[in-house]
Design an enzyme around this catalytic site. Sequence first.
Site, PDB file in Angstrom:
ATOM      1  N   HIS A  84       0.551  -1.203   0.042  1.00  0.00           N
ATOM      2  CA  HIS A  84      -0.003  -0.043   0.051  1.00  0.00           C
ATOM      3  C   HIS A  84       0.881   1.400  -0.054  1.00  0.00           C
ATOM      4  CE1 HIS A  84      -2.368  -3.146   2.197  1.00  0.00           C
ATOM      5  NE2 HIS A  84      -3.224  -2.921   0.948  1.00  0.00           N
ATOM      6  N   CYS A 106       3.056  -1.534  -4.323  1.00  0.00           N
ATOM      7  CA  CYS A 106       2.643  -1.563  -5.868  1.00  0.00           C
ATOM      8  C   CYS A 106       2.981  -0.478  -6.903  1.00  0.00           C
ATOM      9  CB  CYS A 106       1.072  -1.848  -5.843  1.00  0.00           C
ATOM     10  SG  CYS A 106       0.308  -2.070  -7.354  1.00  0.00           S
ATOM     11  N   GLU A 136      -3.054   3.228   2.308  1.00  0.00           N
ATOM     12  CA  GLU A 136      -2.777   3.602   0.960  1.00  0.00           C
ATOM     13  C   GLU A 136      -2.708   5.127   0.874  1.00  0.00           C
ATOM     14  OE1 GLU A 136      -4.184   4.077  -3.563  1.00  0.00           O
ATOM     15  OE2 GLU A 136      -4.369   2.079  -2.828  1.00  0.00           O
ATOM     16  N   SER A 233     -10.156  -2.792   1.082  1.00  0.00           N
ATOM     17  CA  SER A 233     -10.826  -1.732   0.445  1.00  0.00           C
ATOM     18  C   SER A 233     -11.493  -2.256  -1.019  1.00  0.00           C
ATOM     19  CB  SER A 233      -9.958  -0.540   0.075  1.00  0.00           C
ATOM     20  OG  SER A 233     -11.029   0.427  -0.890  1.00  0.00           O
ATOM     21  N   ASN A 234     -10.717  -2.880  -2.143  1.00  0.00           N
ATOM     22  CA  ASN A 234     -11.285  -3.307  -3.061  1.00  0.00           C
ATOM     23  C   ASN A 234     -12.369  -4.505  -2.941  1.00  0.00           C
ATOM     24  OD1 ASN A 234     -10.086  -6.020  -4.045  1.00  0.00           O
ATOM     25  ND2 ASN A 234      -8.519  -5.152  -2.977  1.00  0.00           N
TER      26      ASN A 234
END
Length: 321
Positions: A84, A106, A136, A233-234
């Site tokens: 993140h 990422c 993130e 979150s996703n």
Amino acid sequence: MEASEKQVKTMRILLAFPRGFCAGVNMAIETVETALQRFGTPLYVFHEIVHNQHVVQTFSNRGVIFVNDIDEVPPGSVLVFSAHGVSPEVREKARQRQLRTIDATCPLVTKVHREVRRFADQGYTIFLIGHAGHDEVIGTLGEAPHAIRLIQSVAEAETVEVPDPDKVAYTTQTTLSILDAAQIVARLRERFPKLVGPAKDDICYATQNRQEAVLAIAPQCDVFLVVGSQNSSNSRRLAEIAASTGIPAYLVDGPQEIDLAWFAGKETVGLTAGASAPEHLVQECIRLLQEKFGATVEEVFLREEHVHFPLPAELRLVPSH
């Protein structure tokens, strides 16, 4: 009994493809695996390497220590930064403690960090569209805290004030709902006509693909299952998107969280997994529904994914022993 037998004959699972691990998660998990092989334990990771309880627990059982404060890491230790991303302040603290850092951020998150720095250097006020408290977002905010306004909703887009309305830009958290983010950007654009954004959408390819697959499948379903952790979150967005089509949708870490009552009278079950959820958990959920309801499985194909991210440079440059 007859009703039960009828359900056994008719239940089907529409299994989304693509689903589960994205390139960033694959890279992050491979980074920890490789670091364990190279350096052994104790190995420290700043925040959860990815937001999945099963992945984190599996690594914890192997001696990986997850920390939320750099001060918890003994000087000179090996520390992996999670997928993140982290703020410049965290990197500086790690340097001060002489930690051997491995950056598993990422690359799509790194791209957002670069955008923030570029906009800030050019004197823009930056709208960061995202969720407060998410790892993130915390890392991205740290790149230019003086210049960033965090926007979590259309309502906040309505009221945010900036020093110069003609000098504004936006970036987004990579794991947002595409539809929600678009609504917020549209409102900001109405209020700030000179708003500029990234050259390419910040919401990552995997997030978009998984959301589009849910939208394609959900209208055919009576109920939807998303495999993923509550702090992902996703994964949460996938469940919300499925629910927005008017059907019950449940986010589960695995089969142990499934309530069989959810499927009473349901013939078609949608199933997907968030980008940090392991595939074996999806298969365990399928087996449960097959055992209890005789479910058949149909994979619904949206598109192929061929993205691959190499290991962090710190590991590519270290020879294997």
